[in-house]
Write an enzyme that holds these catalytic residues in place. Sequence first.
Site, PDB file in Angstrom:
ATOM      1  N   ILE A  59       9.115   6.516  -1.616  1.00 47.46           N
ATOM      2  CA  ILE A  59       9.312   5.670  -2.798  1.00 47.46           C
ATOM      3  C   ILE A  59       9.413   6.485  -4.091  1.00 47.46           C
ATOM      4  O   ILE A  59      10.285   6.223  -4.932  1.00 47.46           O
ATOM      5  CB  ILE A  59       8.153   4.650  -2.908  1.00 47.46           C
ATOM      6  CG1 ILE A  59       8.223   3.702  -1.716  1.00 47.46           C
ATOM      7  CG2 ILE A  59       8.215   3.873  -4.219  1.00 47.46           C
ATOM      8  CD1 ILE A  59       6.928   2.956  -1.458  1.00 47.46           C
TER       9      ILE A  59
ATOM     10  N   ALA B 145       0.818  -1.220   0.000  1.00 48.24           N
ATOM     11  CA  ALA B 145       0.000   0.000   0.000  1.00 48.24           C
ATOM     12  C   ALA B 145       0.854   1.274   0.000  1.00 48.24           C
ATOM     13  O   ALA B 145       0.415   2.319  -0.489  1.00 48.24           O
ATOM     14  CB  ALA B 145      -0.920  -0.018   1.207  1.00 48.24           C
TER      15      ALA B 145
ATOM     16  N   HIS C  67      -3.825  -9.978  -3.741  1.00 43.23           N
ATOM     17  CA  HIS C  67      -5.054  -9.677  -2.990  1.00 43.23           C
ATOM     18  C   HIS C  67      -6.178  -9.193  -3.893  1.00 43.23           C
ATOM     19  O   HIS C  67      -7.105  -8.536  -3.429  1.00 43.23           O
ATOM     20  CB  HIS C  67      -4.757  -8.657  -1.889  1.00 43.23           C
ATOM     21  CG  HIS C  67      -3.795  -9.177  -0.851  1.00 43.23           C
ATOM     22  ND1 HIS C  67      -3.106  -8.383   0.016  1.00 43.23           N
ATOM     23  CD2 HIS C  67      -3.401 -10.455  -0.562  1.00 43.23           C
ATOM     24  CE1 HIS C  67      -2.331  -9.129   0.807  1.00 43.23           C
ATOM     25  NE2 HIS C  67      -2.488 -10.383   0.467  1.00 43.23           N
TER      26      HIS C  67
HETATM   27  P1  NAD Z   1       0.776  -1.474   5.069  1.00 43.53           P
HETATM   28  O1  NAD Z   1      -0.226  -0.374   5.218  1.00 43.53           O
HETATM   29  O2  NAD Z   1       0.789  -2.526   6.111  1.00 43.53           O
HETATM   30  O3  NAD Z   1       2.241  -0.862   5.012  1.00 43.53           O
HETATM   31  C1  NAD Z   1       2.583   0.175   4.153  1.00 43.53           C
HETATM   32  C2  NAD Z   1       4.006   0.592   4.480  1.00 43.53           C
HETATM   33  O4  NAD Z   1       4.414   1.559   3.514  1.00 43.53           O
HETATM   34  C3  NAD Z   1       4.139   1.244   5.866  1.00 43.53           C
HETATM   35  O5  NAD Z   1       5.218   0.657   6.560  1.00 43.53           O
HETATM   36  C4  NAD Z   1       4.411   2.714   5.536  1.00 43.53           C
HETATM   37  O6  NAD Z   1       5.232   3.328   6.490  1.00 43.53           O
HETATM   38  C5  NAD Z   1       5.064   2.627   4.167  1.00 43.53           C
HETATM   39  N1  NAD Z   1       4.852   3.807   3.322  1.00 43.53           N
HETATM   40  C6  NAD Z   1       3.703   4.500   3.126  1.00 43.53           C
HETATM   41  N2  NAD Z   1       3.873   5.459   2.194  1.00 43.53           N
HETATM   42  C7  NAD Z   1       5.186   5.394   1.827  1.00 43.53           C
HETATM   43  C8  NAD Z   1       5.972   6.135   0.896  1.00 43.53           C
HETATM   44  N3  NAD Z   1       5.453   7.117   0.154  1.00 43.53           N
HETATM   45  N4  NAD Z   1       7.294   5.809   0.774  1.00 43.53           N
HETATM   46  C9  NAD Z   1       7.842   4.801   1.521  1.00 43.53           C
HETATM   47  N5  NAD Z   1       7.124   4.075   2.394  1.00 43.53           N
HETATM   48  C10 NAD Z   1       5.812   4.351   2.545  1.00 43.53           C
HETATM   49  O7  NAD Z   1       0.594  -2.087   3.613  1.00 43.53           O
HETATM   50  P2  NAD Z   1       0.832  -3.559   3.074  1.00 43.53           P
HETATM   51  O8  NAD Z   1       2.093  -4.101   3.631  1.00 43.53           O
HETATM   52  O9  NAD Z   1       0.629  -3.460   1.631  1.00 43.53           O
HETATM   53  O10 NAD Z   1      -0.342  -4.439   3.691  1.00 43.53           O
HETATM   54  C11 NAD Z   1      -1.612  -3.908   3.754  1.00 43.53           C
HETATM   55  C12 NAD Z   1      -2.746  -4.621   3.045  1.00 43.53           C
HETATM   56  O11 NAD Z   1      -3.625  -3.574   2.738  1.00 43.53           O
HETATM   57  C13 NAD Z   1      -2.432  -5.261   1.733  1.00 43.53           C
HETATM   58  O12 NAD Z   1      -2.964  -6.524   1.808  1.00 43.53           O
HETATM   59  C14 NAD Z   1      -3.203  -4.469   0.667  1.00 43.53           C
HETATM   60  O13 NAD Z   1      -4.023  -5.359  -0.067  1.00 43.53           O
HETATM   61  C15 NAD Z   1      -4.162  -3.602   1.442  1.00 43.53           C
HETATM   62  N6  NAD Z   1      -4.254  -2.180   1.003  1.00 43.53           N
HETATM   63  C16 NAD Z   1      -4.109  -1.854  -0.305  1.00 43.53           C
HETATM   64  C17 NAD Z   1      -4.182  -0.521  -0.703  1.00 43.53           C
HETATM   65  C18 NAD Z   1      -4.022  -0.201  -2.164  1.00 43.53           C
HETATM   66  O14 NAD Z   1      -4.366  -1.026  -3.006  1.00 43.53           O
HETATM   67  N7  NAD Z   1      -3.483   0.965  -2.509  1.00 43.53           N
HETATM   68  C19 NAD Z   1      -4.376   0.488   0.251  1.00 43.53           C
HETATM   69  C20 NAD Z   1      -4.527   0.116   1.601  1.00 43.53           C
HETATM   70  C21 NAD Z   1      -4.452  -1.232   1.977  1.00 43.53           C
END
Ligand code: NAD
Length: 254
Positions: free
Chosen positions: A243, A28, A126
């Site tokens: 990122i 995410a 997912h």
């Molecule tokens: P997570 O929310 O657990 O972790 C995201 C990580 O990314 C965090 O550690 C955060 O500090 C870091 N982060 C956030 N923005 C950043 C940036 N710009 N640069 C660097 N680091 C950054 O996410 P996960 O590990 O993907 O697990 C969460 C679950 O949530 C997944 O299964 C996913 O399917 C779902 N999800 C998906 C979305 C999406 O599709 N965009 C959004 C929310 C949740």
Amino acid sequence: MSGNDQDELELFRLMLEQSARAVVFTGAGISTESGIPDFRGPQGLWTKGGKSTNFDEWLASDEVRQRAWARRFTGDRVMEGAEPNKGHLAVAKLVVDGKVSAIITQNIDNLHQDSGVPAEKVIELHGNSSYAKCLTCQTRYEMADLEEQFKRIAHIDPCSRCGGIVKTATISFGQAMPLDEMERAQEHTLACDLFIVLGSSLVVYPAAGFPELAKRTGAKLVIVNDQETPLDPVADLVINRKIGPTMSFVVGIN
Ligand code: NAD
């Protein structure tokens, strides 16, 4: 940018240059720069107290399902308007250049495909929230048609073909992982020499097992995340930075 920061970016660039076959694994965090909140980052939905519906609860009750559809069609629709950011575009260039064999993603937002990556190069562990499927016969339903139905009758009907339950094409908590995607993700992980994690807290399993597997089987592991992750101690390079700027610098796009 300090000397150390510059050094780690140069090292990342060198590792990419030396790689014959890389895999990118996204969470995410890669989409927060497109305005989509993550779950566990500082501004994450769960960090702020939100929660997801469990698949069994959803399956057991039509009322729970219809409430979920109501949230989908009337709630916060930030994912639908979102566009790929520099992180997605940099990754797309690595795929197009043949450096990256596949993107394994936990995301459901379709932004890798929107950034120009062919769908067959994106392995969605997912699922995808931009369309829906019948859970029984897998017939695909477009969100615009379902929204029109929901606005008309305040209900999403069972599948018109088999009577099964129609669900957004995502894998919810408690739902089985998609077998084909798991297999393809494993094949690409075993075949790569560099595994790059972008924006994942690496606590959701079995997804987080792929970077572990890559490392165990001899690939180099790079993690770009603005918080610590449990795999930092075994990674070859950890970059605690955003990122978008990191990837555009390393890949050389603006
Ligand atoms: P997570 O929310 O657990 O972790 C995201 C990580 O990314 C965090 O550690 C955060 O500090 C870091 N982060 C956030 N923005 C950043 C940036 N710009 N640069 C660097 N680091 C950054 O996410 P996960 O590990 O993907 O697990 C969460 C679950 O949530 C997944 O299964 C996913 O399917 C779902 N999800 C998906 C979305 C999406 O599709 N965009 C959004 C929310 C949740």
